[in-house]
Scaffold this motif. Structure first.
Motif, mmCIF file in Angstrom:
data_model
loop_
_atom_site.group_PDB
_atom_site.id
_atom_site.type_symbol
_atom_site.label_atom_id
_atom_site.label_comp_id
_atom_site.label_asym_id
_atom_site.label_seq_id
_atom_site.Cartn_x
_atom_site.Cartn_y
_atom_site.Cartn_z
ATOM 1 N N MET A 73 0.825 -1.212 0.000
ATOM 2 C CA MET A 73 0.000 0.000 0.000
ATOM 3 C C MET A 73 0.859 1.263 0.000
ATOM 4 O O MET A 73 0.579 2.237 0.700
ATOM 5 N N ARG A 74 1.907 1.243 -0.773
ATOM 6 C CA ARG A 74 2.874 2.352 -0.804
ATOM 7 C C ARG A 74 3.731 2.196 -2.060
ATOM 8 O O ARG A 74 3.532 1.285 -2.842
ATOM 9 N N ARG A 75 4.650 3.100 -2.246
ATOM 10 C CA ARG A 75 5.557 2.984 -3.389
ATOM 11 C C ARG A 75 6.296 1.656 -3.334
ATOM 12 O O ARG A 75 6.590 1.131 -2.259
ATOM 13 N N PHE A 130 -6.634 -0.161 -13.947
ATOM 14 C CA PHE A 130 -5.811 -0.918 -12.997
ATOM 15 C C PHE A 130 -4.410 -0.319 -12.913
ATOM 16 O O PHE A 130 -3.880 -0.078 -11.816
ATOM 17 N N ARG A 131 -3.820 -0.067 -14.067
ATOM 18 C CA ARG A 131 -2.464 0.484 -14.089
ATOM 19 C C ARG A 131 -2.417 1.873 -13.470
ATOM 20 O O ARG A 131 -1.449 2.226 -12.778
ATOM 21 N N THR A 138 3.269 1.004 -7.407
ATOM 22 C CA THR A 138 3.180 0.059 -6.293
ATOM 23 C C THR A 138 3.554 -1.344 -6.758
ATOM 24 O O THR A 138 3.550 -1.626 -7.958
ATOM 25 N N PRO A 139 3.837 -2.264 -5.822
ATOM 26 C CA PRO A 139 4.129 -3.651 -6.227
ATOM 27 C C PRO A 139 2.947 -4.336 -6.887
ATOM 28 O O PRO A 139 3.128 -5.305 -7.635
ATOM 29 N N ILE A 140 1.733 -3.867 -6.625
ATOM 30 C CA ILE A 140 0.540 -4.525 -7.148
ATOM 31 C C ILE A 140 0.505 -4.480 -8.672
ATOM 32 O O ILE A 140 0.059 -5.429 -9.321
ATOM 33 N N LYS A 141 0.998 -3.413 -9.240
ATOM 34 C CA LYS A 141 0.943 -3.253 -10.696
ATOM 35 C C LYS A 141 1.639 -4.393 -11.420
ATOM 36 O O LYS A 141 1.208 -4.822 -12.492
ATOM 37 N N ARG A 142 2.701 -4.938 -10.826
ATOM 38 C CA ARG A 142 3.475 -5.987 -11.493
ATOM 39 C C ARG A 142 2.699 -7.304 -11.618
ATOM 40 O O ARG A 142 3.011 -8.130 -12.467
#
Length: 381
Positions: free
Chosen positions: A103-105, A285-286, A292-296
């Protein structure tokens, strides 16, 4: 080249000056136990789909095998503890629970930048050559952090610090400087089993041993296909990672919430509605998870997780949202929409939906979801 006591003091000062909360030094030589543990773990197939774990185990276990010139490994940590209980969000069944670190960079970017700055300053003041790593090479950060005195690996296999609890991002600086290593941190878990008992999917076959193939963090992030059917109902509303085994550790009582501005929690990612997440297209989504790590992980895998959370919500108001995803372009998303609807709809309503939808489905994985849920209905009737 070597660094004496003044050099060790320099490392501590440089660590603080470049945004690290803790630093320690380990020898770059091989520790036989590292390779033995890794070999046994791989032999049991614990890597799952993480194929990169099988490459170069000797280099992974020994820093000086990865870089022969290395003499010491400086392990650095950044506190990322949040205020409050991360598990409190699990009770909000119509909202998503994300791992605290996500939930962060993306910490890879932040820590890598700081490692480079630290390394440049070290070379300028003490000489030698350096290489920096943060989850980007075959480096066993947690065992090295233990050897450098930053903490110990708890029964959940995560690094635990007496000062920062379970909340440390790790980075490594390999150096040609021969620096006296710190004393390893002894294990302070005692008889506590909270981390093992709390796991929703029973991912710990034994203390100090994690089976990633049952771990929600692995399955929601690394696993590419459908989530195993017998585990889906245990996910609750966890859509990216899981903090349960970290959050219940008693050593967290000493942790203080991070004040690191570059790693500040993004308030807009806390309490996201499952209905909104399920309607994200790739561009949205992007945009939402940029940096964030979620994008990957990608939109399709993320929506797979969201639909499992919708199925676990027990909220009939989410039925229309799941229905929309039956026409999604991604088979993985369609398949999890089927599973979600099987949990939210009354049996006759789901059976009627299956008769209308299943015959038109062309993807074998999605068809198998319809067939599996139909079989469950027939068996329970």
């Amino acid at each position: 080249m070597s660094a004496g006591a003044a050099g060790r003091d320099l490392i501590t000062a440089l660590a603080r000056a470049h945004g690290f909360d803790v630093a320690g030094v380990a020898a770059a030589t091989a520790a036989p136990q590292r390779l033995a543990d890794l070999t046994a773990w791989l032999a049991a197939g614990m890597q799952g789909e993480m194929g990169w774990m099988t490459r170069d185990p000797e280099k992974r276990a020994a820093p000086d095998a990865l870089w022969p010139e290395a003499r010491s490994v400086i392990m650095l940590g950044v506190n990322y503890a949040m205020a409050g209980d991360p598990m409190a969000r699990l009770a909000r069944r119509d909202r998503a629970t994300l791992a605290v670190y996500a939930m962060r960079r993306d910490y890879h970017d932040v820590i890598k930048s700081r490692l480079k700055e630290f390394a440049r300053a070290l070379v300028a003041q003490a000489g030698g050559d350096v290489k920096v790593f943060v989850d980007t090479a075959p480096v066993m950060e947690k065992p090295l952090a233990v050897e450098a005195g930053l903490g110990w690996q708890g029964k959940h296999t995560v690094l635990v610090s007496r000062e920062f609890g379970n909340w440390l991002f790790l980075g490594a600086v390999f150096t040609t400087l021969a620096i006296a290593p710190d004393a390893p941190e002894p294990d302070h878990c005692g008889s506590c089993r909270r981390c093992l008992s709390i796991c929703p999917t029973d991912a710990f076959p034994a203390p100090y041993r994690l089976d990633p193939r049952r771990c929600i963090s692995y399955l929601t992030i690394e696993h590419k296909g459908p989530i195993p059917r017998d585990l889906r109902a245990r996910f609750g509303n966890r859509v990216f990672g899981c903090d349960d085994c970290l959050a219940v550790c008693p050593w967290n009582k000493f942790a203080v919430a991070s004040r690191d501005a570059r790693l500040a929690l993004r308030e807009d990612l806390d309490g996201l509605r499952l209905a909104d997440l399920a309607r994200l297209d790739d561009a949205a989504f992007r945009a939402l998870f940029a940096g964030t790590p979620i994008k990957r992980t990608g939109r399709d895998r993320f929506l797979r997780n969201v639909l499992i959370a919708i199925g676990n919500s027990g909220d009939a108001a989410l039925v229309p949202v799941a229905m929309e995803r039956l026409d999604d372009a991604a088979p993985l998303v369609r398949a999890m929409a089927v599973w979600a609807l099987a949990r939210l709809l009354a049996a006759p309503d789901f059976a009627a939906l299956a008769r209308r939808q299943a015959a038109a489905e062309t993807d074998p994985d999605v068809r198998s979801e319809w067939e599996a849920e139909g079989a469950i209905l027939r068996h329970s009737a």
